[in-house]
Write a protein that holds these residues in place. Structure first.
Motif, short mmCIF file in Angstrom:
data_model
loop_
_atom_site.label_atom_id
_atom_site.label_comp_id
_atom_site.label_asym_id
_atom_site.label_seq_id
_atom_site.Cartn_x
_atom_site.Cartn_y
_atom_site.Cartn_z
N UNK A 1 -16.79 0.18 9.41
CA UNK A 1 -16.00 1.31 10.00
C UNK A 1 -14.78 1.27 10.42
N UNK A 2 -14.03 1.40 9.28
CA UNK A 2 -12.62 1.03 9.49
C UNK A 2 -11.69 0.36 10.12
N UNK A 3 -12.49 -0.45 10.73
CA UNK A 3 -11.58 -1.69 11.51
C UNK A 3 -11.94 -2.66 11.29
N UNK A 4 -10.49 -3.83 10.66
CA UNK A 4 -10.43 -4.99 10.28
C UNK A 4 -10.01 -6.04 11.27
N UNK A 5 -11.25 -6.51 11.43
CA UNK A 5 -10.72 -7.44 12.01
C UNK A 5 -10.24 -9.32 11.86
N UNK A 6 -9.98 -9.60 12.39
CA UNK A 6 -9.18 -11.08 11.94
C UNK A 6 -8.92 -11.90 13.00
N UNK A 7 -9.49 -13.27 13.00
CA UNK A 7 -9.88 -14.43 13.67
C UNK A 7 -7.77 -15.94 13.13
N UNK B 1 1.12 -0.90 0.05
CA UNK B 1 -0.17 -0.08 -0.09
C UNK B 1 0.65 1.34 0.01
N UNK B 2 1.65 0.75 0.64
CA UNK B 2 2.74 2.12 0.47
C UNK B 2 3.09 3.08 -0.80
N UNK B 3 4.11 1.89 -0.84
CA UNK B 3 4.65 1.35 -2.47
C UNK B 3 3.53 2.01 -3.82
N UNK B 4 1.92 1.96 -3.36
CA UNK B 4 0.96 2.44 -4.23
C UNK B 4 0.56 4.38 -3.71
N UNK B 5 1.24 4.41 -2.63
CA UNK B 5 1.16 5.89 -2.36
C UNK B 5 -0.14 5.73 -1.48
N UNK B 6 -0.43 5.22 -1.13
CA UNK B 6 -2.40 4.64 -0.44
C UNK B 6 -2.01 4.76 1.17
N UNK B 7 -1.15 4.87 1.35
CA UNK B 7 -0.40 4.37 3.13
C UNK B 7 0.14 4.85 4.06
N UNK B 8 -0.56 5.32 4.85
CA UNK B 8 -1.90 5.91 4.71
C UNK B 8 -2.34 7.03 4.08
N UNK B 9 -3.35 6.63 3.72
CA UNK B 9 -4.57 7.83 2.97
C UNK B 9 -4.37 8.83 2.96
N UNK B 10 -4.05 9.47 2.50
CA UNK B 10 -3.67 11.48 2.98
C UNK B 10 -4.26 12.03 2.83
N UNK B 11 -4.80 12.55 3.99
CA UNK B 11 -5.90 13.70 4.78
C UNK B 11 -6.40 12.69 5.60
N UNK B 12 -6.60 10.84 5.48
CA UNK B 12 -7.11 10.23 6.19
C UNK B 12 -5.96 9.26 7.58
N UNK B 13 -7.02 8.40 8.29
CA UNK B 13 -6.51 7.96 8.63
C UNK B 13 -6.62 7.05 8.28
N UNK B 14 -5.07 5.51 8.45
CA UNK B 14 -5.57 4.59 7.65
C UNK B 14 -6.19 3.87 8.76
N UNK B 15 -6.23 2.13 7.95
CA UNK B 15 -7.61 0.84 9.21
C UNK B 15 -6.84 0.38 9.82
N UNK B 16 -7.23 0.54 11.11
CA UNK B 16 -6.57 -0.15 12.80
C UNK B 16 -7.16 -1.99 12.57
#
Length: 369
Positions: free
Chosen positions: A160-166, A126-141
């Motif tokens: 709502x911006x939160x990624x949950x993983x088992x 995502x950082x190589x794509x220039x998307x991490x974090x999203x410019x002007x916004x918080x990234x996912x948690x």
């Protein structure tokens, strides 16, 4: 994922390396420069500080100062470094994790370490794509949770911006059981995280944006009842119809949101694998019959993050022979296909939409040193 070289001796090192096996120097990934760095202790500059080493063989010099992510020393769970002027004890990847499983349970500790490794790989792409974090916004948690007796089952997903993983998905046997039960040809930790990040970036990049109507023409109307669509999908079991004509996977046919997330994940698969192949300067010639009407064509893989970046058509032209080679190598070792997909023209249209959207919104990333 590209490969790297030790700053000190030039030996080949990898994204998850913590020590150069050739010269023995300490390694860490430095997210502010998107590269692996060889670090030397710098106690004269402050407790716990490390300095990036200079030219090969030159030792520590005037390189930038860093601290190790605290999860490295405490749990062996990270190899990212933190710039000395950033006073968070955690690196930019680890600080995105807000909830952990009970780490006093040894099984959970090992699972979490694997999950964090996959998340760092997601962060890099995502950082190589220039998307991490999203410019002007918080990234996912992220919340990484484990089932416990008598409690509700932890479901992997995004809300709502939160990624949950088992974290049980880190267990090979459990992941294989679910892959077979759900009729999935491919199920990995990095695949889960890439998919769920797709839901996050749909909210950020598509919802309410200028290309929402185009999204609906390509993927379908996301306003369709989501819960009912998933219920209908799972009720079909393995018989989900001719999904391959327009989708990258059977699950993508369940609902436009899942179609987007599966396509997004597939695009991240594509750029990551092509970057790996390009870093090895790979060229692939697909064999043709000697008496064929046209000679065999050699495909040289170019860095999808290079400047100028290859077009989507160029990426696809390189992707197909690389995945053919990858599967052939796996079969020669008695393994299943690493890439068990055959992309249709309909799926390619959706991948192109993702590519065009990313290229339109991406910000210049940190230069990979």
């Amino acid at each position: 994922m590209r490969v790297f070289n030790c700053d000190h001796c030039g030996h080949l090192v990898f994204f998850d390396s913590v020590q150069c096996l050739h010269c023995g120097n300490t390694l860490a990934f430095v997210p502010d420069q998107l590269t692996m760095a060889t670090l030397a202790p710098a106690p004269q500059d402050g407790a716990g500080l490390w300095r990036r080493m200079g030219e090969r063989g030159g030792g520590a010099s005037t390189g930038k100062l860093y601290r190790m992510c605290s999860n490295r020393a405490a749990y062996g769970a990270c190899n990212f470094a933190v710039p000395a002027n950033d006073y968070s004890p955690l690196c930019v990847s680890c600080r995105q994790t807000r909830v952990l499983p009970d780490l006093s349970e040894p099984t959970n500790l090992g699972r979490w370490q694997q999950v964090e490794a996959a998340k760092r790989q997601l962060f890099y792409t995502l950082a190589r794509l220039g998307l991490e974090p999203v410019p002007g916004r918080a990234g996912p948690v992220f919340e990484f949770l484990a089932d416990w007796p008598g409690g509700p089952q932890v479901l992997t997903g995004h809300q709502g911006g939160t990624i949950t993983l088992n974290v049980s998905e880190a267990d090979d046997d459990e992941r294989a059981r679910r892959r077979i039960a759900l009729g999935e040809p491919y199920r990995t930790l990095i695949g889960h995280l890439r998919h769920e990040s797709g839901h996050f970036y749909w909210d950020q990049l598509v919802q309410g944006g200028a290309r929402l109507e185009e999204f609906r023409r390509v993927f379908g109307d996301e306003r369709a009842d989501y819960a009912a669509a998933l219920q209908a999908h799972y009720a079909k079991g393995g018989d989900v119809g001719p999904w391959a004509e327009r989708h990258v996977s059977a699950y993508a046919s369940a609902h436009p949101w899942e179609d987007w997330a599966e396509t997004w994940a597939h695009y991240l698969h594509m750029v990551d694998l092509l970057e790996t192949a390009a870093s090895y300067q790979l060229g692939v010639t697909v064999p043709t019959p000697p008496s064929g009407p046209q000679p065999a064509m050699r495909h040289t893989v170019t860095d999808p993050f290079g400047s100028p970046a290859p077009s989507f058509d160029d990426m696809v032209g390189q992707w197909v022979p690389v995945t053919l080679l990858l599967n052939s190598l796996n079969r020669s070792l008695g393994q299943s296909d690493a890439y068990p997909f055959a992309l249709s023209a309909g799926a390619m249209v959706k991948l192109r939409f993702v590519h065009d959207l990313v290229q339109a919104v991406r910000q210049p990333p940190a230069q990979a040193a």
